[in-house]
Every structure is written in C-alpha cells, then in structure tokens.
Write a protein that holds these residues in place. Structure first.
Motif, PDB file in Angstrom:
ATOM      1  N   GLY A 140       0.518  -1.295   0.080  1.00 38.11           N
ATOM      2  CA  GLY A 140      -0.112   0.047   0.004  1.00 38.11           C
ATOM      3  C   GLY A 140       0.808   1.416   0.155  1.00 38.11           C
ATOM      4  N   LEU A 141       0.778   2.319  -1.038  1.00 37.53           N
ATOM      5  CA  LEU A 141       1.598   3.300  -1.240  1.00 37.53           C
ATOM      6  C   LEU A 141       0.785   4.582  -0.988  1.00 37.53           C
ATOM      7  CD1 LEU A 141       3.310   2.067  -4.482  1.00 37.53           C
ATOM      8  CD2 LEU A 141       4.435   2.228  -2.277  1.00 37.53           C
ATOM      9  N   ASP A 142       1.631   5.526  -0.792  1.00 34.13           N
ATOM     10  CA  ASP A 142       1.103   7.008  -0.952  1.00 34.13           C
ATOM     11  C   ASP A 142       0.750   7.286  -2.223  1.00 34.13           C
ATOM     12  OD1 ASP A 142       1.264   9.409   1.151  1.00 34.13           O
ATOM     13  OD2 ASP A 142       1.361  10.087  -0.737  1.00 34.13           O
ATOM     14  N   LEU A 143      -0.117   8.213  -2.524  1.00 36.01           N
ATOM     15  CA  LEU A 143      -0.414   8.520  -4.153  1.00 36.01           C
ATOM     16  C   LEU A 143       0.744   9.561  -4.560  1.00 36.01           C
ATOM     17  CD1 LEU A 143      -1.655  11.540  -4.520  1.00 36.01           C
ATOM     18  CD2 LEU A 143      -3.719  10.255  -3.793  1.00 36.01           C
ATOM     19  N   HIS A 144       1.704   9.896  -3.651  1.00 35.28           N
ATOM     20  CA  HIS A 144       2.731  10.886  -3.950  1.00 35.28           C
ATOM     21  C   HIS A 144       3.882  10.150  -4.148  1.00 35.28           C
ATOM     22  CE1 HIS A 144       0.077  13.864  -2.188  1.00 35.28           C
ATOM     23  NE2 HIS A 144       0.104  14.227  -3.510  1.00 35.28           N
ATOM     24  N   ALA A 145       3.861   8.482  -4.456  1.00 39.29           N
ATOM     25  CA  ALA A 145       4.969   7.894  -4.481  1.00 39.29           C
ATOM     26  C   ALA A 145       5.556   8.145  -5.967  1.00 39.29           C
ATOM     27  CB  ALA A 145       4.594   6.456  -4.652  1.00 39.29           C
ATOM     28  N   HIS A 146       6.695   7.872  -6.023  1.00 42.58           N
ATOM     29  CA  HIS A 146       7.623   7.675  -7.207  1.00 42.58           C
ATOM     30  C   HIS A 146       7.773   6.367  -7.792  1.00 42.58           C
ATOM     31  CE1 HIS A 146      10.327   7.956 -10.442  1.00 42.58           C
ATOM     32  NE2 HIS A 146      11.532   7.629  -9.818  1.00 42.58           N
ATOM     33  N   ILE A 147       6.890   5.671  -8.305  1.00 47.30           N
ATOM     34  CA  ILE A 147       6.782   4.336  -8.578  1.00 47.30           C
ATOM     35  C   ILE A 147       7.580   3.904  -9.792  1.00 47.30           C
ATOM     36  CG2 ILE A 147       4.577   4.456  -9.798  1.00 47.30           C
ATOM     37  CD1 ILE A 147       3.736   1.999  -8.500  1.00 47.30           C
ATOM     38  N   THR A 148       8.332   3.074  -9.474  1.00 45.71           N
ATOM     39  CA  THR A 148       9.179   2.275 -10.312  1.00 45.71           C
ATOM     40  C   THR A 148       9.056   0.908 -10.959  1.00 45.71           C
ATOM     41  OG1 THR A 148      10.729   1.624  -8.832  1.00 45.71           O
ATOM     42  CG2 THR A 148      10.994   3.965  -9.464  1.00 45.71           C
ATOM     43  N   PRO A 149       9.524   0.624 -12.145  1.00 43.76           N
ATOM     44  CA  PRO A 149       9.473  -0.668 -12.673  1.00 43.76           C
ATOM     45  C   PRO A 149      10.047  -1.546 -11.577  1.00 43.76           C
ATOM     46  CG  PRO A 149      10.291   0.788 -14.303  1.00 43.76           C
ATOM     47  CD  PRO A 149       9.999   1.613 -13.406  1.00 43.76           C
ATOM     48  N   ARG A 150      11.153  -0.996 -10.885  1.00 48.56           N
ATOM     49  CA  ARG A 150      11.807  -2.065  -9.983  1.00 48.56           C
ATOM     50  C   ARG A 150      10.913  -2.275  -8.545  1.00 48.56           C
ATOM     51  NH1 ARG A 150      16.940  -3.530  -8.401  1.00 48.56           N
ATOM     52  NH2 ARG A 150      17.603  -3.149  -6.134  1.00 48.56           N
ATOM     53  N   MET A 151       9.925  -1.632  -8.229  1.00 47.14           N
ATOM     54  CA  MET A 151       9.074  -1.885  -7.651  1.00 47.14           C
ATOM     55  C   MET A 151       7.836  -2.958  -8.074  1.00 47.14           C
ATOM     56  SD  MET A 151       8.556   1.993  -6.145  1.00 47.14           S
ATOM     57  CE  MET A 151       7.215   1.794  -5.042  1.00 47.14           C
ATOM     58  N   LEU A 152       7.488  -2.588  -9.349  1.00 47.32           N
ATOM     59  CA  LEU A 152       6.604  -3.394  -9.667  1.00 47.32           C
ATOM     60  C   LEU A 152       6.902  -4.778 -10.129  1.00 47.32           C
ATOM     61  CD1 LEU A 152       4.412  -0.804 -11.787  1.00 47.32           C
ATOM     62  CD2 LEU A 152       4.249  -1.613  -9.460  1.00 47.32           C
ATOM     63  N   THR A 153       8.222  -4.861 -10.518  1.00 48.88           N
ATOM     64  CA  THR A 153       8.838  -6.212 -10.671  1.00 48.88           C
ATOM     65  C   THR A 153       9.060  -6.928  -9.501  1.00 48.88           C
ATOM     66  OG1 THR A 153       9.886  -5.198 -12.582  1.00 48.88           O
ATOM     67  CG2 THR A 153      10.662  -7.450 -11.802  1.00 48.88           C
ATOM     68  N   ALA A 154       9.172  -6.404  -8.227  1.00 52.30           N
ATOM     69  CA  ALA A 154       9.444  -7.302  -7.157  1.00 52.30           C
ATOM     70  C   ALA A 154       8.009  -7.656  -6.401  1.00 52.30           C
ATOM     71  CB  ALA A 154      10.096  -6.235  -6.289  1.00 52.30           C
ATOM     72  N   ALA A 155       6.983  -6.613  -6.561  1.00 50.52           N
ATOM     73  CA  ALA A 155       6.075  -6.870  -5.930  1.00 50.52           C
ATOM     74  C   ALA A 155       4.831  -7.788  -6.689  1.00 50.52           C
ATOM     75  CB  ALA A 155       5.255  -5.695  -5.270  1.00 50.52           C
ATOM     76  N   ASP A 156       3.878  -8.465  -5.945  1.00 50.85           N
ATOM     77  CA  ASP A 156       2.677  -8.841  -6.719  1.00 50.85           C
ATOM     78  C   ASP A 156       1.877  -7.929  -6.990  1.00 50.85           C
ATOM     79  OD1 ASP A 156       2.625 -12.141  -6.650  1.00 50.85           O
ATOM     80  OD2 ASP A 156       3.993 -11.322  -4.865  1.00 50.85           O
ATOM     81  N   PHE A 157       1.804  -6.965  -6.086  1.00 54.68           N
ATOM     82  CA  PHE A 157       0.765  -5.756  -6.525  1.00 54.68           C
ATOM     83  C   PHE A 157       1.148  -4.606  -5.470  1.00 54.68           C
ATOM     84  CE2 PHE A 157      -1.856  -7.778  -3.357  1.00 54.68           C
ATOM     85  CZ  PHE A 157      -2.218  -6.799  -2.438  1.00 54.68           C
ATOM     86  N   CYS A 158       1.124  -3.256  -6.201  1.00 57.43           N
ATOM     87  CA  CYS A 158       1.309  -1.881  -5.372  1.00 57.43           C
ATOM     88  C   CYS A 158      -0.040  -1.225  -5.716  1.00 57.43           C
ATOM     89  CB  CYS A 158       2.294  -1.197  -5.938  1.00 57.43           C
ATOM     90  SG  CYS A 158       3.945  -1.892  -5.641  1.00 57.43           S
ATOM     91  N   ILE A 159      -0.766  -0.830  -4.716  1.00 62.87           N
ATOM     92  CA  ILE A 159      -1.877   0.402  -5.006  1.00 62.87           C
ATOM     93  C   ILE A 159      -1.640   1.403  -4.182  1.00 62.87           C
ATOM     94  CG2 ILE A 159      -3.626  -1.718  -5.399  1.00 62.87           C
ATOM     95  CD1 ILE A 159      -4.713  -1.193  -2.577  1.00 62.87           C
ATOM     96  N   ALA A 160      -2.168   2.605  -4.662  1.00 63.95           N
ATOM     97  CA  ALA A 160      -1.960   3.793  -3.627  1.00 63.95           C
ATOM     98  C   ALA A 160      -3.544   4.316  -3.251  1.00 63.95           C
ATOM     99  CB  ALA A 160      -1.738   4.950  -4.830  1.00 63.95           C
ATOM    100  N   CYS A 161      -3.475   5.100  -2.111  1.00 60.93           N
ATOM    101  CA  CYS A 161      -4.573   5.677  -1.902  1.00 60.93           C
ATOM    102  C   CYS A 161      -4.934   6.809  -2.680  1.00 60.93           C
ATOM    103  CB  CYS A 161      -4.459   6.515  -0.229  1.00 60.93           C
ATOM    104  SG  CYS A 161      -3.249   7.757  -0.410  1.00 60.93           S
ATOM    105  N   LYS A 162      -6.386   7.011  -2.605  1.00 61.57           N
ATOM    106  CA  LYS A 162      -7.045   7.839  -3.848  1.00 61.57           C
ATOM    107  C   LYS A 162      -7.068   9.374  -3.717  1.00 61.57           C
ATOM    108  CE  LYS A 162      -7.397   3.860  -6.113  1.00 61.57           C
ATOM    109  NZ  LYS A 162      -6.462   3.022  -5.365  1.00 61.57           N
ATOM    110  N   GLU A 163      -7.071   9.548  -2.118  1.00 59.99           N
ATOM    111  CA  GLU A 163      -7.506  10.943  -2.027  1.00 59.99           C
ATOM    112  C   GLU A 163      -6.228  11.934  -1.277  1.00 59.99           C
ATOM    113  OE1 GLU A 163     -10.685  12.019  -2.079  1.00 59.99           O
ATOM    114  OE2 GLU A 163     -11.762   9.951  -2.482  1.00 59.99           O
ATOM    115  N   ASN A 164      -6.169  13.070  -1.863  1.00 54.31           N
ATOM    116  CA  ASN A 164      -5.164  13.782  -1.335  1.00 54.31           C
ATOM    117  C   ASN A 164      -6.098  15.324  -1.086  1.00 54.31           C
ATOM    118  OD1 ASN A 164      -2.736  15.256  -0.541  1.00 54.31           O
ATOM    119  ND2 ASN A 164      -2.741  16.260  -2.360  1.00 54.31           N
ATOM    120  N   PRO A 165      -6.056  15.727   0.430  1.00 54.51           N
ATOM    121  CA  PRO A 165      -5.624  15.097   1.513  1.00 54.51           C
ATOM    122  C   PRO A 165      -5.955  13.522   1.741  1.00 54.51           C
ATOM    123  CG  PRO A 165      -7.147  16.782   2.060  1.00 54.51           C
ATOM    124  CD  PRO A 165      -7.085  16.955   0.958  1.00 54.51           C
TER     125      PRO A 165
END
Ligand SMILES: [Zn+2]
Length: 511
Positions: A140-165
């Motif tokens: 589970g990530l913050d929606l201000h993540a700098h999401i990278t192929p390295r993260m998505l290759t390693a994890a089965d899934f990454c999802i972000a929260c949807k609201e800011n704040p």
C-alpha cells in the motif's frame, strides 16, 4: 501456502518516508518513530494509517498478522543509508526465520537514501530475492509515490490511496489485506500495467479539485465497466525528487491479463498531458492572505490555518522559514497568531534562559537556501519534550515528536512553537499540546499544503499561500540532473513513457 489447512503466515509492517532530495540535511534513525515486535500491532490499531487498515482486515478475517517493524518519519531530507540497510536487514531476517506465505506492507514510495534514488525499489527487490518467487508481496503506497518498474517487478501488486488530502489510507490498507488473501487462495492473479507521463503538476494537487477530480471519476468509471480491473491508481509523483523517469503514473491492476491494461493506462496518461496547463496554481501572496484574514475575522469568522507552501515539512522542507512570521510582526494590524519553526539552537537558548525568562533569539532561516534568520524578543512560555498524540483524522492517535520544544510568546499575541526537529504542524495538537489554543487566534501557520485541511476541519479555515522555500515548485527552480519532464523541459517528442505490463505469473493466467 505450505499447509492449506492452517492460517497463512502474513508479515506486516511499515517503512514510510517521503524524501526531499533537495533538503541538505539527511534523515537519521533518530528522526524516525520506530516500533518493533508486538508494539507494531499495538501502535497500528486505530492509528489512521494504511498499516492499521491491513492489520484490521487481517484480524477480522481470523488471520493473526506477524509484526516485523514499523518506521515512519515526517518528510525530510534523504534517509541515512545505514539506517535503511539496518531496517532492511530486520525484514530479511524475519523472512528467513518465519518463511511467510505473504508480506503486506505500507511504504510511502518516494523514499531516497543518501545512496539511492529508488529506495522503495531496492527494499522490495531485496525482500523478493530473500522470500523467493512464491511469497505474495502486497504493498500500500501514498499517491505521491515515485513508482518504478523495480517496485512493480518485485511486488505482486502495489496500490495507492486515492485522496489528497489522504482521507482514505485506512481503506487502502483494508484493500491491500483483502487482495493479499485473495491471491493466497488462488482467487486473484495480479497483473499490473503502468504508463507514465513525463510531467510534474505545477500546482493543484488536491484530488477534490479539477482536473484531478475528473480523472479520478473516470478511473472509477473504468473500474466499474471492466470487472477484471481490481484497482486503478493515479500517482502524482512527489515533486522534490531528482530521479530517472519522474512523472505522473497510472497503474492498472487486473485479475489476469484479459482486460487491455495498456489501453486504460494510456488513456489516463494522455489525459494528464492534454490537461497539463489546468494544473497551474492560484495561491495567495502573504500580503493578500493577511488582508483576507483581517477582513474576515472582523466579521467574526473562524480562525484561519495558513499553509506555508514553500516550507512544507509535509513535503520534506526543513520548517525553518520565518517569512510569514516576519510579515505578521511588520503588519500594522496586531494579529493573534501561532507559528511553528524548526530551530534546535533557538530551543537550546530558550532552555538555558528558562521558563518565564525574556529571550532574544536569532530564529530560523539557517537551512533553507536564500532565507535569513529573524531576530525576535519574547518570553519563554513553555518547555517540553515535544511529544504529542495526533488529533487526526489523518494519522489519528499516532504519537509523534517535535524533539525538545520551546514556546516563546511575543507581545502576548504571537506564539512561536520552536521545535528541534521538523514537526507535524498539520495537526492542531502540535500547538495545543504546547499550551497554544487555536480557538483564540486569528490564524495559525502550518507547514503543510493539504493534510491540515482534514485535521483542522472545524477549527480553522484553510488558506494556501505562495511562499519561498524548498517545497514550492517553480518550473526550472531546482537543478535536475537525472530527470526530464514538463514544464521544466521540452518533452513534446517523448512525453509518454509507454505502458509496460508486469505479470509475475506469466501467460499461465492469461486465459
Ligand atoms: Zn502524499
């Protein structure tokens, strides 16, 4: 799972840091709030974090989560690599010892260390290498993540929260836990597709305002019309990093590869580009903000919470700007106001003088380039260890520390909460725990741009101001060595980083 008859072993924890790559002060271990062992679960329960959502949903499902480690810090300079390595080792040893079926973890996703610009990617890649291919890793990530192929290759899934704040981080954690258990029982085969747009948002980062509100509405529509889409996350990358392939990211999480994730990701990535000029800011100057406060307070309105956008601790700035304080002291109107300032040397001076003493301080302006210290004379009203519990709802109940803290009052109308560490002033308890009551003020300054709106709701009216500092994005204002993006660079030829599919289980689940 090795034994389908027993409950799955699921490791849980948290490593949460948004790193401002332009803040020259590295974030050391002492800057983190750390929990280990059962304390990870005790502190998470009801804390208003993604981890609390993970823990709650697993426990409701009858699964006892296995706590590993939780470390979180306010956004600040890059993380000391030694502390990062120490934390990673704790996780790797836990994986070797427990041999879990799954790992459900909360990361921010925009963490850099003194040696790496993709620390979250390094972390997940190491977890995967130690855990092996079959362990389910859900993030589970913050929606201000700098999401990278390295993260998505390693994890089965990454999802972000949807609201800011970020009002929905607990729900994000609930969903991470549900998806992890779905994968474990063979009901969900995660496939992710990511496209990026080489651009930063010049302003307007709130998801409640256009264009982001329109884009999230479209994302929910796409989820509703494609039953295989299990999540559609839009990432508004943290703007104060300098890393390769920075940009707005769209990640489509599907069950198998039947849905055309590439078409969905490309549609939303294209919307970012087509509507890019609509993200321009419309902030008030300090002068106009003070004018507005004076006029509306005269009519009996609520106190205001003025966001010091350039010095947002919540975007990793040092919190040492006195620019709004200086304008307030110079102003003809005698405002009653409170200010948070980071300045460990000034705290020591106040401590040496003692409570009730009159002190002359050289305040702030020592870390942020281009700012000057402000000379202030006042009375030491309070001295504390700076620990307080957040009112929330964002991070409700979480204990945080400002470090040794001195509150100095000027002319009986200005309260300056001087902290030794950059502090979470987006929560009213940063002030009230130090004896400063918000309700009696004309305004309070917060070093936050969005989250304070949640935590000051009902106490103060938000007002965003354009102020100088390390957290105010102006195109071309920061040296970028590793990244290229609009509006700093001409990317008309290659604004789209084309969609890429991350499919850990391969073609076996395509049909
Ligand atoms: Zn965020």
């Amino acid at each position: 799972m090795e034994d389908p008859g027993s409950a799955p072993r699921i490791l849980v924890g948290r490593l949460f840091h948004e790193s401002n790559g332009y803040n020259p002060v590295p974030t050391l271990k002492s800057g983190f709030e750390i929990h280990a062992g059962d304390d990870v679960l005790t502190s998470a329960r009801g804390s208003g974090t993604t981890l609390s959502g993970i823990v709650a949903t697993l426990e409701e499902a009858g699964v006892t989560p296995i706590p590993v480690h939780a470390a979180a810090s306010p956004p600040s300079g890059r993380v000391d690599h030694g502390f990062f390595q120490e934390t990673l080792d704790i996780w790797l040893r836990a994986v070797e010892r427990i041999r879990p079926d799954a790992i459900a973890i909360e990361l921010h996703g925009a963490m850099a260390t003194t040696e790496s610009t993709d620390a979250d990617g390094d972390f997940l890649a190491s977890l995967r290498a130690t855990a092996g291919e079959d362990v389910v890793i859900g993030v589970g990530l913050d929606l201000h993540a700098h999401i990278t192929p390295r993260m998505l290759t390693a994890a089965d899934f990454c999802i972000a929260c949807k609201e800011n704040p970020h009002s929905d981080v607990v729900e994000c954690g609930n969903y991470v836990a549900r998806l992890v258990t779905d994968v474990l029982r063979g009901a969900f085969h995660p496939v992710m597709t990511m496209a990026k747009t080489r651009m930063l948002l010049p302003g307007k980062n709130g998801t409640g305002e256009r264009p982001l509100s329109d884009m999230h509405r479209r994302a929910r529509e796409l989820e509703a019309t494609h039953p295989d889409i299990r999540d559609l996350s839009l990432y508004n990358t943290f703007r104060f990093l300098d890393a390769p392939d920075i940009g707005q990211a769209v990640v489509v999480l599907t069950n198998g590869a039947r849905t055309d994730g590439k078409a969905v990701a490309t549609e939303l990535a294209t919307t970012f580009w087509d509507r890019r000029t609509e993200f321009a800011d419309d902030l008030l100057s300090i002068k106009d903000a003070l004018h507005k406060v004076r006029a509306e307070r005269a009519d009996g309105g609520f106190p205001f919470a003025i966001a010091d956008m350039g010095d947002r601790v919540l975007a990793g700035a040092p919190g040492d700007s006195t620019v709004i304080l200086a304008a307030t002291l110079d102003h003809e109107y005698p405002f009653k106001a409170a200010f948070p300032i980071t300045d460990p040397a000034a705290v020591q001076s106040a401590q040496a003088a003692g409570r009730g003493a009159t002190v002359s301080l050289s305040l702030g302006g020592t870390v942020t380039p281009g700012l000057e210290p402000l000379h202030v004379t006042g009375t030491v009203a309070n001295l504390t260890d700076g620990r307080f519990s957040m009112r929330g709802p964002y991070q409700e109940g979480e204990t945080t520390s400002m470090g040794q803290t001195a509150t100095v009052t000027v002319e009986d109308r200005i309260s300056i909460v001087i902290s030794s560490k950059p502090a979470f002033s987006h929560d009213p308890n940063a002030f009230e725990s130090q004896g400063v009551q918000i309700s009696g003020l004309d305004f309070v300054v917060v070093k936050s741009g969005y989250h304070f709106e949640l935590n000051f709701n009902g106490l103060a009216v938000p007002l965003l101001t354009a102020t100088p500092g390390l957290a105010f994005y102006t195109p071309g204002g920061l040296p970028r060595k590793r990244s290229r993006f609009w509006p700093d660079h001409d990317v008309a030829e290659d604004w789209l980083i084309p969609p890429r599919v991350f499919d850990r289980k391969g073609s076996a689940v395509r049909t």
